[in-house]
Write an enzyme that holds these catalytic residues in place. Structure first.
Site, PDB file in Angstrom:
ATOM      1  N   ALA A 265       0.849  -1.189   0.000  1.00 15.50           N
ATOM      2  CA  ALA A 265       0.000   0.000   0.000  1.00 15.50           C
ATOM      3  C   ALA A 265       0.885   1.239   0.000  1.00 15.50           C
ATOM      4  O   ALA A 265       2.106   1.136   0.157  1.00 15.50           O
ATOM      5  CB  ALA A 265      -0.908   0.011   1.228  1.00 15.50           C
ATOM      6  N   MET A 266       0.249   2.402  -0.177  1.00 19.48           N
ATOM      7  CA  MET A 266       1.013   3.643  -0.305  1.00 19.48           C
ATOM      8  C   MET A 266       0.314   4.785   0.423  1.00 19.48           C
ATOM      9  O   MET A 266      -0.890   4.980   0.278  1.00 19.48           O
ATOM     10  CB  MET A 266       1.186   3.965  -1.795  1.00 19.48           C
ATOM     11  CG  MET A 266       1.939   5.245  -2.071  1.00 19.48           C
ATOM     12  SD  MET A 266       3.653   5.145  -1.454  1.00 19.48           S
ATOM     13  CE  MET A 266       3.913   6.851  -0.988  1.00 19.48           C
ATOM     14  N   GLU A 267       1.112   5.546   1.169  1.00 20.23           N
ATOM     15  CA  GLU A 267       0.590   6.529   2.121  1.00 20.23           C
ATOM     16  C   GLU A 267       0.333   7.919   1.547  1.00 20.23           C
ATOM     17  O   GLU A 267       0.403   8.910   2.295  1.00 20.23           O
ATOM     18  CB  GLU A 267       1.582   6.642   3.282  1.00 20.23           C
ATOM     19  CG  GLU A 267       2.939   7.310   2.942  1.00 20.23           C
ATOM     20  CD  GLU A 267       4.069   6.331   2.588  1.00 20.23           C
ATOM     21  OE1 GLU A 267       3.763   5.204   2.153  1.00 20.23           O
ATOM     22  OE2 GLU A 267       5.239   6.720   2.742  1.00 20.23           O
ATOM     23  N   ASN A 268       0.038   8.069   0.264  1.00 22.38           N
ATOM     24  CA  ASN A 268      -0.211   9.386  -0.328  1.00 22.38           C
ATOM     25  C   ASN A 268      -1.087  10.243   0.599  1.00 22.38           C
ATOM     26  O   ASN A 268      -2.056   9.752   1.169  1.00 22.38           O
ATOM     27  CB  ASN A 268      -0.958   9.226  -1.652  1.00 22.38           C
ATOM     28  CG  ASN A 268      -0.386   8.105  -2.475  1.00 22.38           C
ATOM     29  OD1 ASN A 268       0.770   8.154  -2.860  1.00 22.38           O
ATOM     30  ND2 ASN A 268      -1.183   7.067  -2.703  1.00 22.38           N
ATOM     31  N   GLU A 301      -0.054   2.518   6.902  1.00 20.29           N
ATOM     32  CA  GLU A 301      -0.234   3.655   5.981  1.00 20.29           C
ATOM     33  C   GLU A 301      -0.813   4.848   6.716  1.00 20.29           C
ATOM     34  O   GLU A 301      -0.406   5.991   6.496  1.00 20.29           O
ATOM     35  CB  GLU A 301      -1.120   3.266   4.797  1.00 20.29           C
ATOM     36  CG  GLU A 301      -0.645   2.049   4.020  1.00 20.29           C
ATOM     37  CD  GLU A 301       0.833   2.077   3.627  1.00 20.29           C
ATOM     38  OE1 GLU A 301       1.372   3.170   3.393  1.00 20.29           O
ATOM     39  OE2 GLU A 301       1.435   0.982   3.560  1.00 20.29           O
ATOM     40  N   HIS A 304       1.817   6.644   8.687  1.00 14.08           N
ATOM     41  CA  HIS A 304       2.732   7.438   7.867  1.00 14.08           C
ATOM     42  C   HIS A 304       2.306   8.907   7.796  1.00 14.08           C
ATOM     43  O   HIS A 304       3.119   9.767   7.477  1.00 14.08           O
ATOM     44  CB  HIS A 304       2.765   6.902   6.431  1.00 14.08           C
ATOM     45  CG  HIS A 304       3.862   5.909   6.154  1.00 14.08           C
ATOM     46  ND1 HIS A 304       5.162   6.091   6.573  1.00 14.08           N
ATOM     47  CD2 HIS A 304       3.863   4.740   5.456  1.00 14.08           C
ATOM     48  CE1 HIS A 304       5.911   5.065   6.144  1.00 14.08           C
ATOM     49  NE2 HIS A 304       5.146   4.234   5.470  1.00 14.08           N
ATOM     50  N   GLU A 323      10.204   4.422   7.209  1.00 21.94           N
ATOM     51  CA  GLU A 323       9.703   3.043   7.139  1.00 21.94           C
ATOM     52  C   GLU A 323       9.990   2.244   8.411  1.00 21.94           C
ATOM     53  O   GLU A 323       9.117   1.550   8.915  1.00 21.94           O
ATOM     54  CB  GLU A 323      10.265   2.332   5.901  1.00 21.94           C
ATOM     55  CG  GLU A 323       9.790   2.928   4.570  1.00 21.94           C
ATOM     56  CD  GLU A 323       8.270   2.979   4.428  1.00 21.94           C
ATOM     57  OE1 GLU A 323       7.546   2.342   5.214  1.00 21.94           O
ATOM     58  OE2 GLU A 323       7.799   3.694   3.510  1.00 21.94           O
TER      59      GLU A 323
HETATM   60  N1  TRP Z   1       5.751   3.685   1.193  1.00 18.14           N
HETATM   61  C1  TRP Z   1       5.057   2.436   0.958  1.00 18.14           C
HETATM   62  C2  TRP Z   1       4.886   1.811   2.321  1.00 18.14           C
HETATM   63  O1  TRP Z   1       5.742   1.171   2.851  1.00 18.14           O
HETATM   64  C3  TRP Z   1       5.833   1.523   0.053  1.00 18.14           C
HETATM   65  C4  TRP Z   1       5.457   1.521  -1.394  1.00 18.14           C
HETATM   66  C5  TRP Z   1       4.249   1.344  -1.908  1.00 18.14           C
HETATM   67  C6  TRP Z   1       6.323   1.574  -2.511  1.00 18.14           C
HETATM   68  N2  TRP Z   1       4.302   1.289  -3.272  1.00 18.14           N
HETATM   69  C7  TRP Z   1       5.556   1.423  -3.659  1.00 18.14           C
HETATM   70  C8  TRP Z   1       7.666   1.722  -2.647  1.00 18.14           C
HETATM   71  C9  TRP Z   1       6.117   1.403  -4.931  1.00 18.14           C
HETATM   72  C10 TRP Z   1       8.233   1.715  -3.908  1.00 18.14           C
HETATM   73  C11 TRP Z   1       7.460   1.554  -5.035  1.00 18.14           C
HETATM   74  O2  TRP Z   1       3.955   2.061   2.983  1.00 18.14           O
HETATM   75 ZN    ZN Z   2       5.730   2.370   4.769  1.00 16.70          ZN
END
Ligand code: TRP
Ligand code: ZN
Length: 882
Positions: A265-268, A301, A304, A323
Site C-alpha cells: 500500500a502507499m501513504e499518499n 499507511e 505514515h 519506514e
Molecule cells: N511507502 C510504501 C509503504 O511502505 C511503500 C510503497 C508502496 C512503494 N508502493 C511502492 C515503494 C512502490 C516503492 C514503489 O507504505
Molecule cells: Zn511504509
C-alpha cells in the site's frame, strides 16, 4: 529507463530551486493524457546564483513550456531522456509545462497507469517524474492543487490529495473535480484516482472533538468486504491519539483498493492507495492471517501521515527514517489490539528468516545505505524490519516514556520538514539527555552482530558472572566493524522455574527480574550478586536486539526454558533452538543412518501440547512453539547445503512427531474443532491456529481416518482459514491424489475472485509433491494467471522460487532455468517485480557446489540479457559479485 549510475549518500546537495505551489490539471485519456503543470518556483536561499534548474522527467512528451507567461525559446532549455534543464532560470518565476503521457501502455505500475479500466498513480519513490517534469526529490515540498477532467460515465469518481473544493460538468459528457491539499508535501506523496468505484464510509471522533470521515473506495461488488479495513482505520486513529498524541489533520481520510500494485500500500497524503489484498476481506474469502495483515497495513499507511508525510525524508538514503519507524508503530498497534507475544514472535521469525539472510548475503546494506543504483531495490527487509528493530531498541534503552519524549521532540523540531536518521537519533538523545553516539552504528554498519554469552556461577560467593562478546562479519564494502551499542535483556531462572531478583555488583538492592544490559564493548562482564543457586540464564528476552545470540545450552536447559521462562519470546526461542539443534545434527549425520529424534525432544513437545487445562498456555503460543523452523531459516545456518536432504530431514522429524504424538494431536484437534461459528477475534484466532497446526501434523499420517478428517474440514468449513488449512494439508499429503478433486472444486467456486485464486496458485506452487515445477509451468497458462499482475506473479512464481526451497533447488537445475526465464520475461514488463524475484538467487554461495554452479550460470544469463533494467541488473550483478 534509468541509467546504471550509482547514487551516493555523501553527494547530497540541497536543491537549487524550491517549489512553493503546484497546480496540476489532468485531462484523462487512455493513451494521451494531457498533464498541465504550473510551478511557482524560487531559488533556494544559500545556493550559488547561476546554478541551473534541472527538472526530472521520464517517458514524457513535452508539448509546451512557458516561463512567466511567455513561451520559452528552444535554446533556453535542454531535454534529454531523464531531465529538462533551464540554464538561465531567474531567481523566481512561474513555469508552465504541458506534457502528454500514455497510461494504457504503462506496465511498470509507476506513474499514472490503468487497472481494470480505472486510473491510478504510484509516485514513491521516483514515479512523479513519469507524470510531469518536476524536482522529484523528497526535500522539495510544495502545496498542490489538482484538477481532474474525465469522461463522466467511465470515470464518475475523481480523487486526489486533500480537500475536494469544486466540481462541474463540461461538454462531450466530461466532468471535472478540483482538489486542494493544504499541506506541503514532496511529489512522491501525490496521488490521483479516477474510475468506477463505490464507497464505504464511516467516521472517527478525535480526542479534540473533530469528526473525521473515513472513505474506502473499491470496485462495485466489493462493498461487503470493506468493513474490516474500515474498523482498522478507526482503531488506528484512536490508537495514535492515545499512544503518541497524534491526530489526523484533514477532514477526510480516503483509502482506495487496486488489484494491480507493486507493493502492499502507499501513504499518499489523504488518499492512501492499497493493494486489494490489504483491503478486501470477509470470512468466506480471507484467512485470519489476511485479517491481521489488513490491520497492520491500514495502521502502517495511516501512521505514515505523521511519520513520513508531516515529517518526511531529506533523501532516499533516509528511507528507514519513515519506514523503520512506521513499521515499529504498526507492530506496536498490532501488539496492543491483539497478542503482544504472538506478534513479537511472528515479527522475529520473519526478521530472522528474511532480513538476517539479506544481511548475510550479497545485497547486505546498512539501515541507512551509502549508495544505490535503483532506489526501488532498497524497499528491503533491512530498511523496514531491521529499521523497526533499531527504533524498538531506543524504546528498550529509554523506556516507553523516554521514547515518547523523544517522539514529541522529533515532531516539535521537524514538523513540515524533510530530515535525516541523525535528526531522529538526536531527538531521542536530547529529549532524554543521553549519549547515543555509538548507537549510530546501527544505521551505518550492515550485517547481523553475533553476541556470544557464557556464565560462571560461584556457589561460595553466590554470584553469577555473565560474559558477553560481540562481533560482526564483513559485508560488501565493509570489512571491519566497530562494536555496536546493544541492549541485551536477560533474566536468571532458578531450579523451580522461578525468576530470580537481579542485583548487579554495586547495587543496593534488586530492582527487577528482567534487566537490560548495555553491551558497548567487544567484551563485557556483568556480575550478579545474591544468586542463591545455579541459574539457567534467559537471554535476549523479547528479542531485545537484532542479533544472533549464542549460548551453549544443553537440551535439558532448552526443555526447561520451554516449560518455564516467564518471557514468552524466550520460551518460544527455546523450542526453536532445540528443534534447530536437532535438525542440524540429523542433517549432518551419515545419510545411511536412520533419522530419529531422541526421546527428550519428543517429550518436550508432548509436554507442550498435553498441558493440564489449568496451566495451559495461550493456544496461539503453543501453535507457534510446535511449528518446526522454516527450511529457509535452517539453510542460513549451514554451508554447502544440500536442500533436498534438508527438506527430507525436516519432513522425517515432522512425521515422527505426528506418529509419536498422534493421540495428543488428535485429542487437541477434536477439542478445538468444536463447530463454533466463525468469528474473527483473538480467542478464536488462537484456537484455530493451534487446531490447524495439529491438523498439519496429523496429515503426515498415512491413515484413512486422517484423509476423511481433512476432507471433512475442507467441506464443512464456514470460513477460508479452515478451508485453506485443510486444502493445504491435502495438497501436501504423501499418497492420495494430491487433492485434485478439492483443487478443482475450489477453483470452480472462486474462479472470478482474484484474491482467492492467488491462494489457490500459492498452494500448488509451494507443494511438496513431485512434479511441482511442471505444475507451476502449466499454471502460467491458466486463464486466471497474468504476468502483468504482481499479485499473480507473487502467488505463483515468487511463491515457488522463494518459498519452496525443496523444489526450487531440485538437483537437475530446471527450476533455476525456469526462474531465470521468468525474471527475463518480467523484466520487460515490470522491472521492480522482476528485480524482487531475482533475489531468489541471492544465496547461491550457500548451496553445495554443483547446484551453486547452475545458479551462477543462470545469474550470468540474466545479467547478459540485452536491455535488462537497472533494477534487475543491480540485484544480479551484486549477487554475482558476492
Ligand atoms: N511507502 C510504501 C509503504 O511502505 C511503500 C510503497 C508502496 C512503494 N508502493 C511502492 C515503494 C512502490 C516503492 C514503489 O507504505
Ligand atoms: Zn511504509
Amino acid at each position: 529507463m534509468s541509467s546504471r549510475q550509482a547514487i551516493h549518500r555523501l553527494d547530497y546537495t540541497p536543491p537549487s530551486y524550491l517549489i512553493d505551489r503546484v497546480d496540476l490539471t489532468f485531462d484523462l485519456d487512455d493513451t494521451q493524457t494531457k498533464v498541465t503543470s504550473r510551478l511557482i518556483m524560487r531559488r533556494n536561499a544559500g545556493v550559488a546564483a547561476g546554478s541551473p534548474l534541472v527538472l526530472h522527467g521520464e517517458e514524457l512528451r513535452l508539448e509546451s513550456i512557458k516561463l512567466d507567461g511567455a513561451p520559452l525559446p528552444k535554446d533556453a532549455y535542454q531535454v534529454d531522456e531523464n531531465t529538462l534543464t533551464i540554464a538561465d532560470m531567474p531567481e523566481d518565476g512561474i513555469l508552465e509545462i504541458d506534457t502528454l503521457i500514455d497510461p494504457a501502455s504503462n506496465t511498470s505500475l509507476m506513474g499514472l497507469y490503468q487497472s481494470n479500466g480505472n486510473f491510478f498513480t504510484q509516485c514513491e519513490a521516483e514515479g512523479f517524474r513519469k507524470i510531469t517534469y518536476y524536482l522529484d526529490r523528497p526535500d522539495v515540498m510544495a502545496k498542490f492543487t489538482t484538477t481532474i477532467i474525465a469522461d463522466k460515465a467511465k470515470y464518475p469518481v475523481l480523487l486526489s490529495n486533500g480537500n475536494r473544493v469544486g466540481a462541474g460538468t463540461l461538454d462531450k459528457n466530461r466532468h471535472w473535480v478540483k482538489w486542494v491539499d493544504p499541506f506541503k508535501k514532496p511529489a512522491y506523496l501525490f496521488a490521483l484516482v479516477a474510475g468506477k468505484l463505490v464507497v464505504l464510509s464511516g467516521t472517527h471522533n478525535t480526542q479534540s472533538g473533530r469528526t473525521i470521515n473515513i472513505e474506502i473506495y473499491v470496485e462495485p461488488g466489493n462493498l461487503d468486504r470493506c468493513h474490516h479495513a474500515l474498523a482498522a482505520a478507526q482503531k488506528s486513529m484512536a490508537w495514535d491519539e492515545e499512544r503518541f498524541g497524534l491526530e489526523y489533520d484533514l477532514d477526510t481520510y480516503m483509502i482506495v483498493a487496486v488489484s494491480d500494485f507493486n507493493m502492499g500500500a502507499m501513504e499518499n497524503k489523504g488518499l492512501n492507495i492499497f493493494n486489494t489484498k490489504y483491503v478486501l476481506a470477509k470470512p468466506e474469502t480471507a484467512t485470519d492471517v489476511d485479517f491481521d495483515g489488513i490491520d497492520a497495513v491500514v495502521a502502517h499507511e495511516y501512521f505514515h501521515n505523521w511519520t513520513g508525510n508531516r515529517v518526511t525524508c531529506r533523501d532516499w538514503f533516509q528511507l528507514s527514517l519513515k519506514e523503520g519507524l512506521t513499521v515499529y508503530r504498526d507492530q506496536e498497534f498490532s501488539s496492543d489490539i491483539g497478542s503482544r507475544a504472538v506478534q513479537r514472535i511472528s515479527n522475529v521469525r520473519a526478521l530472522r528468516t528474511s532480513q538476517f539472510a539479506e544481511d548475510a548475503g550479497p545485497q547486505a546494506h546498512p539501515v541507512r545505505p551509502d549508495e544505490y543504483l535503483e532506489i526501488n531495490n532498497f524497499y528491503t527487509m533491512t530498511i523496514y524490519e531491521k529499521g523497526s528493530e533499531v527504533v524498538r531498541m531506543y524504546e528498550t534503552l529509554l523506556g516507553r516514556e523516554g521514547f515518547r519524549l523523544g517522539m514529541d521532540l522529533y515532531f516539535k523540531r521537524h514538523d513540515g520538514q524533510a530530515v535525516t536518521c541523525d535528526d531522529f537519533r538526536a531527538a531521542m538523545a536530547d529529549a532524554n539527555n543521553v549519549d547515543l553516539e555509538q548507537f549510530e552504528r546501527w544505521y551505518s554498519q550492515a550485517g547481523t552482530p553475533r553476541v556470544s554469552a557464557s556464565g560462571v556461577y560461584n556457589a561460595g560467593a553466590q554470584t553469577y558472572t555473565l560474559t558477553l562478546k560481540q562481533s560482526c562479519a564483513p559485508t560488501p564494502g565493509q570489512t571491519q566493524k566497530l562494536p555496536f551499542h546493544i541492549p541485551v535483556a536477560i533474566g536468571l531462572i532458578d531450579r523451580r522455574g522461578q525468576d530470580l531478583p537481579l542485583q548487579l555488583v554495586g547495587e543496593p538492592e534488586s530492582t527487577a527480574t528482567t534487566r537490560v544490559l548495555q553491551l558497548r564493548e567487544p567484551e563485557q562482564t556483568f556480575t550478579f550478586i545474591n544468586v542463591p543457586c545455579l541459574p539457567v540464564p534467559s537471554l535476549l528476552r523479547d528479542f531485545s536486539a537484532p542479533v544472533v545470540l549464542e549460548y551453549d545450552y544443553s537440551d535439558d536447559d532448552l526443555a526447561f526454558l520451554m516449560a518455564h521462562d516467564s518471557d514468552a519470546f524466550a520460551r518460544w526461542e527455546a523450542a526453536n533452538t532445540l528443534a534447530c539443534k536437532l535438525i542440524k545434527q540429523l542433517y549432518a549425520q551419515d545419510a545411511a543412518l536412520p533419522l530419529a529424534a531422541p526421546d527428550n525432544f519428543i517429550a518436550a513437545y508432548r509436554k507442550l501440547i498435553a498441558k493440564p487445562a489449568g496451566e495451559a498456555l495461550d493456544p496461539a503460543l503453543i501453535a507457534l512453539m510446535l511449528q518446526l523452523p522454516q527450511e529457509n531459516y535452517l539453510l542460513e545456518q549451514l554451508s554447502d547445503v544440500d536442500p533436498t536432504r534438508l527438506a527430507f530431514v525436516c519432513q522425517s522429524i515432522k512425521q515422527q512427531i505426528a506418529r509419536e504424538l498422534r493421540q495428543e494431536l488428535l485429542a487437541a484437534y477434536q477439542q478445538l474443532n468444536d463447530g463454533t461459528p466463525y468469528h474473527y477475534n483473538g480467542e478464536q484466532v488462537a484456537r484455530r491456529s493451534l487446531k490447524n497446526v495439529c491438523l498439519d501434523y496429523l496429515a503426515e499420517l498415512d491413515e484413512a481416518m486422517v484423509g476423511s478428517l481433512l476432507a471433512d474440514q475442507y467441506r464443512k468449513a464456514d470460513n477460508m482459514t479452515d478451508r485453506l488449512a485443510a486444502l493445504k494439508a491435502l495438497v501436501n499429503r504423501t499418497g492420495g491424489d494430491g487433492a485434485e478433486t478439492q483443487l478443482a472444486d475450489f477453483a470452480g467456486q472462486w474462479i472470478d475472485d482474484a484474491l482467492v485464486m492467488d491462494k489457490w496458485f500459492t498452494l500448488q506452487a509451494t507443494s511438496r509433491r513431485q512434479g511441482t515445477l511442471g505444475r507451476v509451468q502449466s499454471l502460467l497458462n491458466h486463464h486466471a494467471f497474468s504476468l502483468k499482475n504482481p499479485n499473480k506473479v507473487r502467488a505463483l512464481i515468487a511463491a515457488f522460487c522463494l518459498q519452496n526451497p525443496q523444489h526450487f533447488h531440485a538437483a537437475d537445475g530446471y527450476a533455476y532455468a525456469f526462474a531465470a526465464e521468468q525474471i527475463i520475461a518480467l523484466d520487460a514488463i515490470n522491472p521492480q517485480i522482476a528485480a524482487r524475484l531475482a533475489s531468489c538467487f541471492n544465496r547461491w554461495s550457500k548451496i553445495e557446489p554443483k547446484r551453486r554452479e547452475l545458479m551462477k550460470q543462470e545469474l550470468e544469463r540474466i545479467r547478459d540479457h540485452e536491455g535488462l533494467s537497472s533494477d534487475t541488473f543491480e540485484i544480479v550483478s551484486k549477487a554475482l559479485a558476492g
